[in-house]
Structure formats: C-alpha cells, structure tokens
Design an enzyme around this catalytic site. Structure first.
Site, PDB file in Angstrom:
ATOM      1  CB  SER A 276       5.708  -2.048  11.835  1.00  0.00           C
ATOM      2  OG  SER A 276       5.321  -0.711  12.101  1.00  0.00           O
TER       3      SER A 276
ATOM      4  N   GLY B  91       3.015   2.011  10.636  1.00  0.00           N
ATOM      5  CA  GLY B  91       3.990   3.093  10.465  1.00  0.00           C
ATOM      6  C   GLY B  91       4.740   3.458  11.728  1.00  0.00           C
TER       7      GLY B  91
ATOM      8  CD  GLU C 237      -3.092  -2.721   7.414  1.00  0.00           C
ATOM      9  OE1 GLU C 237      -1.964  -2.910   6.957  1.00  0.00           O
ATOM     10  OE2 GLU C 237      -3.767  -1.714   7.169  1.00  0.00           O
TER      11      GLU C 237
ATOM     12  CG  ASN D 261      -1.645   1.249   1.478  1.00  0.00           C
ATOM     13  OD1 ASN D 261      -1.781   2.066   0.559  1.00  0.00           O
ATOM     14  ND2 ASN D 261      -2.154   1.439   2.686  1.00  0.00           N
ATOM     15  CD1 TRP D 262       3.704   1.143  -2.692  1.00  0.00           C
ATOM     16  CD2 TRP D 262       4.107   2.493  -4.428  1.00  0.00           C
ATOM     17  NE1 TRP D 262       4.696   0.566  -3.442  1.00  0.00           N
ATOM     18  CE2 TRP D 262       4.961   1.377  -4.514  1.00  0.00           C
ATOM     19  CE3 TRP D 262       4.175   3.464  -5.428  1.00  0.00           C
ATOM     20  CZ2 TRP D 262       5.887   1.223  -5.551  1.00  0.00           C
ATOM     21  CZ3 TRP D 262       5.079   3.319  -6.456  1.00  0.00           C
ATOM     22  CH2 TRP D 262       5.935   2.203  -6.517  1.00  0.00           C
ATOM     23  CE  LYS D 263       0.349   3.444   4.792  1.00  0.00           C
ATOM     24  NZ  LYS D 263       0.284   3.594   6.219  1.00  0.00           N
TER      25      LYS D 263
ATOM     26  CD  GLU E  68      -2.666   5.408   6.895  1.00  0.00           C
ATOM     27  OE1 GLU E  68      -2.657   5.506   5.665  1.00  0.00           O
ATOM     28  OE2 GLU E  68      -1.723   4.918   7.556  1.00  0.00           O
TER      29      GLU E  68
ATOM     30  CG  HIS F  88      -5.551   1.688   5.304  1.00  0.00           C
ATOM     31  ND1 HIS F  88      -5.120   2.635   6.211  1.00  0.00           N
ATOM     32  CD2 HIS F  88      -4.503   0.844   5.108  1.00  0.00           C
ATOM     33  CE1 HIS F  88      -3.865   2.367   6.538  1.00  0.00           C
ATOM     34  NE2 HIS F  88      -3.465   1.286   5.893  1.00  0.00           N
TER      35      HIS F  88
ATOM     36  N   GLY G  39       2.992  -1.151   4.181  1.00  0.00           N
ATOM     37  CA  GLY G  39       3.021   0.255   3.818  1.00  0.00           C
ATOM     38  C   GLY G  39       4.425   0.679   3.421  1.00  0.00           C
TER      39      GLY G  39
HETATM   40  C1  PEP Z   1      -0.442   0.088   6.110  1.00  0.00           C
HETATM   41  O1  PEP Z   1      -0.610   1.273   6.040  1.00  0.00           O
HETATM   42  O2  PEP Z   1      -1.289  -0.675   5.607  1.00  0.00           O
HETATM   43  C2  PEP Z   1       0.749  -0.412   6.773  1.00  0.00           C
HETATM   44  C3  PEP Z   1       0.750  -1.647   7.192  1.00  0.00           C
HETATM   45  O3  PEP Z   1       1.799   0.462   6.931  1.00  0.00           O
HETATM   46  P1  PEP Z   1       3.274   0.115   7.500  1.00  0.00           P
HETATM   47  O4  PEP Z   1       3.687  -1.181   6.863  1.00  0.00           O
HETATM   48  O5  PEP Z   1       4.116   1.255   7.063  1.00  0.00           O
HETATM   49  O6  PEP Z   1       3.145  -0.027   8.964  1.00  0.00           O
END
Ligand code: PEP
Length: 253
Positions: free
Chosen positions: A215, A176, A170, A13-15, A102, A100, A236
């Site tokens: 993470s 993050g 998640e 997921n590049w956001k 976010e 998600h 992410g």
């Molecule tokens: C995400 O946003 O879906 C995610 C898992 O981010 P990260 O891997 O950076 O924690």
C-alpha cells in the site's frame, strides 16, 4: 569507514494487469523522469509476462528498467506454461521478483523453491527481488520477526550478494489493502533484516537494498522511504499509472 549507502530502487509490480497498449504508461513515466533530470534511484516496472519483451525494447536506454514477476528454477525442459530466467534475460529483463506472497499463497511456493528461483535468476545474470513478509495472523501472534528470519534463512543462499539480490519486505496484510504498518514497525523489521543480512553476508549485508512494499502511494511514500534501512519500494496498484508511480518516485527527487 562509513558503510556504503545502497542506491534506492522503486519497483512496480503490475501483477496480472495491463495489455500491450499499457506501454504508454512506461513512455509517460520516462517523459516525467527525463524532465526531472538527475534521478537518484533506480526505477523498475515488472509487467505481466507477455509484455516483458515489448516493454523492455521500448525502455532500452531509458531510466526505466523492465523486469518480470516470476521465473522457473530450471534452464529449460518439460514445464508447461513456465518461463526460465534465461528466457527473461533473452528478452531484456533486468530483474525478476521471486517469492511474492501471492505466489507463496496461490502456488504454494516454499522458501526452498524461492531460493532455487533466485539462484536461477543469478545463473541468467538477472537481479532477484526476494520477497518476505508475515500474514496478519502471524503479526497478531507476535511472530513477525520469527517469520521473517525463517523466510530469509530459507530463501537466501550463501553466494547471494548485494549486486545480484534485493530484499522486499511486504507485510501480507498491507498488500492491496490501503493499510500500512507504522514507520516505527517498518523500522523495526528493516533493522532486523539488515542484522540478518550482516550476520550472513558480512559487510556486504550493509549494501543490500531492502524495499518496503504494501500500500505504498504518493501520499505516504516520503514518510515510508525516509525510514532507516528502507532502500526503496515495491509497489503494486499505485505503479499502474505513470502519474501515481512518479508521485512515489518523487520521494527521492
Ligand atoms: C505488491 O503486490 O507487491 C504490493 C505491494 O501491492 P500494493 O502496493 O498494491 O499494496
């Protein structure tokens, strides 16, 4: 009869990161996957919306699928700035992430809206990746499983199948932050999700892919991916660079 083991999915997921030129990371990843030979998992990259079409064109016929990070529930209409699942399908997206944390937090998306978006993905012929996860406050209150149960109940519909839907667990506090739950904690939540899926979808519940996200990086991927009922990762930050993302995919090689 032994239960079907779902084929893992490693999704990036590049956001809101990356421009057109970042397609070089998709190309680099493809080169690594090609060199690796047989890849026993599916690989997905979900770039920002403006790049979906170009990335999908570049990745066509390769080992990397391209998806999107959100869609609107409706087919078309007066929804300024929104994109329908049919539009995503039209430009080559194979998956779409819905719910998600976010989006749940920044846009106030409810589980009912997440379900409507997942249904829209199915209508268009795209696989929905439905995200669930507890906040740190909910975790500290001992409410993790209660929250997950409620999000699953509200975000899934009776017609969902292992083919058209992927679940991503998640923990919000792990996204993050560099912090991850222990493998034991992940196992507990994934087993709970599996049980809920089996209760709702019968034997098909065993075939759903349940991704862990939060993470994930090359150094912890193997440990996290070997937890029972973890059928891949939603990644992410560490999915932005082909080298790191391949390091995570390597947990399956
Ligand atoms: C995400 O946003 O879906 C995610 C898992 O981010 P990260 O891997 O950076 O924690």
């Amino acid at each position: 009869m032994a239960a079907r083991k779902p084929k893992p999915l490693v999704a990036g997921n590049w956001k809101m990161n990356g421009l057109k030129a970042s397609v070089k990371e998709v190309n680099a990843l493809n080169a690594k996957l090609k060199k690796a030979g047989r890849v026993p998992c599916e690989v997905l990259i979900c770039p920002p919306m403006p790049s979906v079409q170009a990335f999908a064109a570049k990745a066509k016929g390769t080992k990397v699928a391209i998806g999107a990070q959100d869609c609107h529930a409706n087919l078309s209409g007066a929804h300024t700035g929104d994109v329908s699942a049919e539009m995503l399908k039209d430009v080559g997206a194979k998956f779409v992430i819905v719910g998600h944390s976010e989006r749940r937090a920044d846009h106030g998306e409810t589980s009912a809206e997440v379900k409507a978006k997942a249904l829209a993905a199915h209508r268009a012929g795209i696989t929905a990746i439905v995200c669930v996860g507890e906040t740190e406050k909910e975790r500290d209150a001992g409410d993790t499983l209660k929250v997950i149960t409620s999000q699953l109940k509200g975000s899934l519909d009776d017609g969902f199948t292992a083919k058209n839907t992927v679940i991503a667990y998640e923990p919000v506090w792990a996204i993050g932050t560099g912090r991850t739950p222990t493998p034991e904690d992940v196992a507990k939540v994934h087993a709970h999700i599996r049980k809920r899926l089996a209760a709702r979808f019968g034997s098909d519940g065993d075939a759903f892919r349940i991704l862990y996200g939060g993470s994930v990086k090359p150094s912890n991927a193997e440990e996290l991916m070997s937890v029972p009922n973890v059928n891949g990762a939603l990644v992410g930050g560490a999915s932005l660079k082909a080298t790191d993302f391949f390091g995570i995919i390597s947990a399956y090689l």
